[in-house]
Design an enzyme around this catalytic site. Structure first.
Site, PDB file in Angstrom:
ATOM      1  N   ASP A  35       0.818  -1.215   0.000  1.00 50.66           N
ATOM      2  CA  ASP A  35       0.000   0.000   0.000  1.00 50.66           C
ATOM      3  C   ASP A  35       0.850   1.263   0.000  1.00 50.66           C
ATOM      4  O   ASP A  35       2.006   1.265   0.442  1.00 50.66           O
ATOM      5  CB  ASP A  35      -0.989   0.008   1.181  1.00 50.66           C
ATOM      6  CG  ASP A  35      -0.311   0.053   2.539  1.00 50.66           C
ATOM      7  OD1 ASP A  35       0.761  -0.569   2.706  1.00 50.66           O
ATOM      8  OD2 ASP A  35      -0.842   0.707   3.458  1.00 50.66           O
ATOM      9  N   GLU A  81       0.322  -1.246   5.767  1.00 55.61           N
ATOM     10  CA  GLU A  81       1.289  -0.660   6.701  1.00 55.61           C
ATOM     11  C   GLU A  81       0.968   0.795   6.999  1.00 55.61           C
ATOM     12  O   GLU A  81       1.116   1.270   8.124  1.00 55.61           O
ATOM     13  CB  GLU A  81       2.707  -0.772   6.115  1.00 55.61           C
ATOM     14  CG  GLU A  81       3.828  -0.376   7.086  1.00 55.61           C
ATOM     15  CD  GLU A  81       4.142   1.115   7.159  1.00 55.61           C
ATOM     16  OE1 GLU A  81       4.726   1.546   8.157  1.00 55.61           O
ATOM     17  OE2 GLU A  81       3.767   1.859   6.225  1.00 55.61           O
ATOM     18  N   ASP A 114       8.722   4.895  -0.961  1.00 53.29           N
ATOM     19  CA  ASP A 114       7.977   4.257   0.136  1.00 53.29           C
ATOM     20  C   ASP A 114       6.854   3.402  -0.414  1.00 53.29           C
ATOM     21  O   ASP A 114       5.739   3.874  -0.537  1.00 53.29           O
ATOM     22  CB  ASP A 114       7.447   5.353   1.064  1.00 53.29           C
ATOM     23  CG  ASP A 114       6.750   4.809   2.295  1.00 53.29           C
ATOM     24  OD1 ASP A 114       6.878   3.603   2.571  1.00 53.29           O
ATOM     25  OD2 ASP A 114       6.063   5.584   2.976  1.00 53.29           O
TER      26      ASP A 114
HETATM   27 ZN   LIG Z   1       6.544   2.711   4.082  1.00 54.14          ZN
END
Ligand SMILES: [Zn+2]
Length: 437
Positions: free
Chosen positions: A98, A163, A129
Site C-alpha cells: 500500500d 502498513e 515508500d
Molecule cells: Zn513505508
C-alpha cells in the site's frame, strides 16, 4: 495462533516454460518498478492487480507465492526462495504494497501513478515508500537465482497490505499465524528512509505511537454568562495544553540539539485536533483535544502514562483521558558484534564501500511489530544522497540509486542467508534488548 482462519488462496509452483508468455519476461528492474507504480495501491484500494503482478513475477522467477487473506480485502503475499538447508532460520524481506494517497491536484509535476522517468529520475508514489525496495529485493534474488547461486538459508519476501494505516489487517495478525511460524524467521528486513548524505540509515528500533483524546467537560451557558475560567471547558483545556506544552518545550530543546540519528532520545508531542462548541453565543459544555505522541525509546511507559494522568487531573475536574492508539514500546535490535545478522550487514557494507548508520527514526514501520513479536529486525532502504520525500508531492528516486540498491541487496542477502548454521541461536531474544528504563 490464528492459523485456522488463515486462508491460503493460492500456492503456485510453475515451470519456467510458462514464462514465455509472461508480460514481464523482458522487463528490466526499473521497468518493473514503473509497472508496479502504475498499479494504484493507495490503502483500501482493491489489491487484486498487485496480487496478479506479484504472481506473474513469482512465475518468472520460478518461485512459490502464497496469498493469505486474514481480513477480507487485505491480501498478504509470501514468495519463497528456498535455500540449501531449510531447517535453518530464514531471512524475511518485508515490504508493504500500500501507498499513501497522491493526486495531480496536490501539485505533482507528473501523474503519481505513471512512474514517469525524466532525466534519470523516476517519479511516482511508492518510488521511495516502498515499491522500489520490493522490486530491489526481487531483482537481487532473481539475479542470484539466475546465476545459480544457492544460499544456505531460505529467503522469504513478504508483502503487506496496510502498513500505512497501522497494519491491523497485515503484519499484526500475520505474526500470529501458523504460516508465519512455519517460516522459522531468524531476522527481518523492513523499510528505512532516504538520507541526503552519502550514507544509509539502519533502523534498529522504532519510536512507538500514542494518540490521546482529552475531553474537558463543564456546565454550558449563555454567551453572556461569565463563569470562572477554571470552570469552563475551554479553561480546563488551556490548563491541559499548558502542562503538555511545558513537556513539549523540554523535549523540543532535546530534539533541537539531537543528531538526526538520535530521534529515539526525545518524545515528540503535537496537538493535532481541537473540537468543541455548538454556537457562537453558547459557552460549550465539552471541548476535546487530540495529541499525537511519539515516545522516546528510553521513556518508561508506565511512568509516562501516570504522568499524563497527573497533568490532566491537575488541570481540573471532569476531564477524561482516552487512548485512541497506545502502541507498546518495542525492544531494540542489537547492533554490535554479538549479533551475527548485524555483523553480516556490516561486512556487506564494508565490501560494498558504503556507510551504514545505526539509527532510531522519528516515525515507525512494520518492523516494530516484528520486534514486539520477539524477532530482530532492521529498517533499511538503500537510498543514500537522496532527499527524503516519503508521503510527499513529487516523490522520486534516481534510477542510478535504484539500480545500485539491487547490488547492495544482492550482497546483504547473500551474507545474511549464508550465515553458518552454528553462528545463530534460535533464542531470538539474544538479539534484542529493551532500552526503556
Ligand atoms: Zn513505508
Amino acid at each position: 495462533m490464528i492459523g485456522i482462519v488463515s486462508i491460503v488462496l493460492a500456492v503456485l509452483q510453475v515451470s519456467s516454460a510458462a514464462c514465455d508468455t509472461n508480460k514481464y519476461a523482458n522487463s528490466t528492474p526499473i521497468e518493473l518498478l514503473q509497472a508496479y507504480v502504475q498499479i494504484n495501491t493507495t490503502t483500501y484500494n482493491d489489491l487484486t492487480p498487485a496480487v496478479e503482478f506479484w504472481t506473474a513475477l513469482a512465475e518468472l522467477a520460478d518461485v512459490s507465492i502464497e496469498t493469505h487473506e486474514l481480513v477480507e480485502g487485505f491480501p498478504i503475499l509470501v514468495l519463497k526462495w528456498p535455500g540449501a538447508d531449510s531447517s535453518q532460520q530464514s531471512i524475511m524481506l518485508n515490504s508493504h504494497m500500500d501507498v499513501v494517497p497522491a493526486s495531480l491536484e496536490d501539485g505533482w509535476t507528473y501523474d503519481p501513478f505513471l512512474g514517469i522517468i525524466d532525466n534519470g529520475i523516476i517519479y511516482g508514489r511508492g518510488t521511495q515508500d516502498m515499491k522500489s525496495v520490493s522490486i530491489q529485493y526481487y531483482s537481487a534474488l532473481r539475479r542470484l537465482k539466475e546465476n545459480n547461486v544457492t544460499l544456505l538459508r531460505d529467503v522469504y519476501m513478504t508483502l503487506m497490505p496496510d502498513e500505512e494505516v497501522g497494519a491491523e489487517s497485515g503484519m499484526i495478525p500475520f505474526l500470529k499465524t501458523d504460516a508465519f511460524a512455519a517460516m522459522n524467521v531468524g531476522v527481518e528486513l523492513d523499510e528505512g528512509t532516504p538520507y541526503p548524505l552519502p550514507m544509509i540509515a539502519l533502523f534498529y528500533q522504532d519510536k512507538v505511537v500514542w494518540q490521546i483524546q482529552v475531553d474537558c467537560h463543564a456546565v454550558s451557558g449563555h454567551g453572556s454568562s461569565f463563569p470562572a475560567t477554571n470552570n469552563t471547558a475551554t479553561g480546563k483545556c488551556r490548563n491541559v495544553v499548558d502542562r503538555l506544552f511545558e513537556f513539549r518545550d523540554e523535549q523540543y530543546e532535546i530534539a533541537a540539539t539531537a543528531l538526526p540519528t538520535a530521534a529515539g532520545g526525545y518524545t515528540s508531542l503535537n496537538l493535532n485536533k481541537l473540537n468543541g462548541g455548538t454556537a457562537n453565543n453558547v459557552v460549550p459544555s465539552v471541548v476535546s483535544l487530540v495529541f499525537d505522541i511519539r515516545l522516546s525509546t528510553t521513556l518508561n511507559e508506565v511512568q509516562f502514562d501516570a504522568q499524563l494522568r497527573e497533568w490532566i487531573s491537575e488541570a481540573g475536574d471532569n476531564i477524561t483521558l482516552t487512548y485512541i492508539l497506545k502502541n507498546q514500546q518495542s525492544p531494540a535490535t542489537v547492533v554490535n558484534s554479538t549479533n551475527p545478522y548485524y555483523v553480516a550487514i556490516s561486512e556487506a557494507a564494508e565490501e560494498l564501500g558504503i556507510t551504514i548508520l545505526p539509527t532510531v527514526p522519528p516515525g515507525s514501520t512494520d518492523a516494530r511489530h516484528v520486534r514486539n513479536a520477539g524477532y530482530p529486525a532492521f529498517g533499511f532502504s538503500p537510498m543514500p544522497n537522496t532527499e527524503l520525500l516519503l508521503h510527499a508531492v513529487n516523490e522520486h528516486l534516481a534510477v542510478s540509486v535504484f539500480n545500485d540498491g539491487i547490488d547492495i541487496y544482492e550482497e546483504i542477502i547473500t551474507r545474511l542467508a549464508n550465515i553458518p548454521a552454528d553462528s545463530t541461536t534460535t533464542d531470538h531474544s539474544a538479539y534484542l534488548y529493551s532500552t526503556a528504563t
